[in-house]
Scaffold this motif. Structure first.
Motif, PDB file in Angstrom:
ATOM      1  N   GLU A   1      -6.850  -2.691  11.117  1.00 22.83           N
ATOM      2  CA  GLU A   1      -8.136  -3.361  10.965  1.00 22.83           C
ATOM      3  C   GLU A   1      -8.473  -3.617   9.490  1.00 22.83           C
ATOM      4  O   GLU A   1      -8.473  -2.705   8.669  1.00 22.83           O
ATOM      5  N   GLY A   2      -8.709  -4.899   9.164  1.00 21.65           N
ATOM      6  CA  GLY A   2      -9.084  -5.292   7.812  1.00 21.65           C
ATOM      7  C   GLY A   2      -7.934  -5.384   6.831  1.00 21.65           C
ATOM      8  O   GLY A   2      -8.140  -5.737   5.676  1.00 21.65           O
ATOM      9  N   GLY A   3      -6.732  -5.066   7.288  1.00 24.51           N
ATOM     10  CA  GLY A   3      -5.574  -5.082   6.398  1.00 24.51           C
ATOM     11  C   GLY A   3      -4.684  -6.280   6.656  1.00 24.51           C
ATOM     12  O   GLY A   3      -5.049  -7.205   7.377  1.00 24.51           O
ATOM     13  N   GLU A   4      -3.525  -6.252   6.066  1.00 28.01           N
ATOM     14  CA  GLU A   4      -2.561  -7.322   6.284  1.00 28.01           C
ATOM     15  C   GLU A   4      -1.234  -6.715   6.727  1.00 28.01           C
ATOM     16  O   GLU A   4      -0.888  -5.601   6.339  1.00 28.01           O
ATOM     17  N   SER A   5      -0.514  -7.459   7.523  1.00 25.13           N
ATOM     18  CA  SER A   5       0.792  -7.003   7.994  1.00 25.13           C
ATOM     19  C   SER A   5       1.797  -7.096   6.849  1.00 25.13           C
ATOM     20  O   SER A   5       1.550  -7.754   5.832  1.00 25.13           O
TER      21      SER A   5
ATOM     22  N   GLY B   1       4.033  -1.483  -6.036  1.00 24.37           N
ATOM     23  CA  GLY B   1       5.166  -0.921  -5.315  1.00 24.37           C
ATOM     24  C   GLY B   1       5.374  -1.437  -3.906  1.00 24.37           C
ATOM     25  O   GLY B   1       6.494  -1.786  -3.526  1.00 24.37           O
ATOM     26  N   ASN B   2       4.309  -1.504  -3.120  1.00 20.59           N
ATOM     27  CA  ASN B   2       4.487  -1.930  -1.736  1.00 20.59           C
ATOM     28  C   ASN B   2       4.890  -3.397  -1.665  1.00 20.59           C
ATOM     29  O   ASN B   2       5.816  -3.767  -0.933  1.00 20.59           O
ATOM     30  N   LEU B   3       4.241  -4.220  -2.462  1.00 19.07           N
ATOM     31  CA  LEU B   3       4.567  -5.650  -2.447  1.00 19.07           C
ATOM     32  C   LEU B   3       5.988  -5.885  -2.973  1.00 19.07           C
ATOM     33  O   LEU B   3       6.734  -6.695  -2.420  1.00 19.07           O
ATOM     34  N   MET B   4       6.351  -5.165  -4.012  1.00 18.97           N
ATOM     35  CA  MET B   4       7.695  -5.267  -4.565  1.00 18.97           C
ATOM     36  C   MET B   4       8.740  -4.905  -3.508  1.00 18.97           C
ATOM     37  O   MET B   4       9.720  -5.619  -3.316  1.00 18.97           O
TER      38      MET B   4
ATOM     39  N   ARG C   1      -0.727  -4.829  -1.591  1.00 16.71           N
ATOM     40  CA  ARG C   1      -0.904  -5.065  -0.163  1.00 16.71           C
ATOM     41  C   ARG C   1      -2.012  -4.152   0.366  1.00 16.71           C
ATOM     42  O   ARG C   1      -2.067  -2.973   0.046  1.00 16.71           O
ATOM     43  N   VAL C   2      -2.910  -4.711   1.144  1.00 14.99           N
ATOM     44  CA  VAL C   2      -3.999  -3.939   1.728  1.00 14.99           C
ATOM     45  C   VAL C   2      -3.552  -3.464   3.104  1.00 14.99           C
ATOM     46  O   VAL C   2      -3.399  -4.256   4.029  1.00 14.99           O
ATOM     47  N   LEU C   3      -3.316  -2.163   3.217  1.00 10.54           N
ATOM     48  CA  LEU C   3      -2.968  -1.580   4.515  1.00 10.54           C
ATOM     49  C   LEU C   3      -4.187  -1.623   5.427  1.00 10.54           C
ATOM     50  O   LEU C   3      -4.108  -2.030   6.576  1.00 10.54           O
ATOM     51  N   SER C   4      -5.327  -1.224   4.868  1.00  7.20           N
ATOM     52  CA  SER C   4      -6.620  -1.278   5.552  1.00  7.20           C
ATOM     53  C   SER C   4      -7.686  -0.841   4.556  1.00  7.20           C
ATOM     54  O   SER C   4      -7.406  -0.002   3.701  1.00  7.20           O
ATOM     55  N   PRO C   5      -8.897  -1.400   4.667  1.00  7.87           N
ATOM     56  CA  PRO C   5      -9.962  -0.909   3.787  1.00  7.87           C
ATOM     57  C   PRO C   5     -10.438   0.488   4.215  1.00  7.87           C
ATOM     58  O   PRO C   5     -11.103   1.178   3.454  1.00  7.87           O
TER      59      PRO C   5
END
Length: 179
Positions: free
Chosen positions: A102-106, A135-138, A76-80
């Protein structure tokens, strides 16, 4: 009944796409292979990140199974942007699933990606599938399955980690099975 073995990758040198496993991570990948020796794995799906693929490569080779890469399993991209307080920002996204930097995903957006993969696996064949992710996606998938799974549970995940998701008669249960 469907058995989905949800795996967090082994210890890695960093976060970028091309990051490799550490020496310890390579040993963990072999431990992971041995952990699955008595389980009937019929399919392997992985994040395309190098650390995820390397984590499951020994098992795939032992079972002579192709590793199917799925971009929906990427971290998961928190933010670039590089936030000095990223840890607090990540915690906030567990409390507000629609919070987006900004630039990330919820959390909801990331959660939807992995839920799609799981739903496809549940509808398809075979019955015993390994999914390798981050880890975050899991943790977001586990939160989807059990609302109380949260930030503190994410912090307790290990590298690697394994959860068994069982789908039976439209009911889902999960348990941590890694040592």
């Amino acid at each position: 009944m469907k058995n989905i073995y949800l795996i967090r990758h082994c210890e890695a040198e960093g976060q970028p796409f091309e990051t490799k496993l550490t020496e310890n991570g390579i040993k963990q990948a072999i431990e992971l292979e041995n952990f699955f020796v008595d389980k009937q794995v019929e399919r392997i799906i992985s994040s395309p990140y190098k650390r995820a693929v390397q984590s499951i490569q020994p098992l795939a080779e032992r079972l002579n199974l192709e590793i199917e890469l799925d971009n929906r399993l990427t971290e998961r991209v928190l933010s670039p942007k590089n936030f000095p307080d990223w840890y607090e920002k990540l915690q906030d996204t567990f409390e507000d699933l629609d919070l987006k930097f900004e630039g990330g995903e919820s959390s909801h957006e990331a959660m939807n990606r992995i839920v799609e993969v799981i739903e496809e696996v549940v509808r398809g064949t075979p019955d015993n599938v390994v999914i390798v992710t981050h880890g975050n996606l899991m943790s977001l998938l586990l939160k989807h399955l059990h609302q109380d799974f949260g930030f503190d549970d994410w912090k307790k995940l290990s590298n690697p980690d394994v959860y068994l998701l069982k789908y039976r008669n439209y009911q889902t249960t999960f348990e941590r099975i890694w040592k």
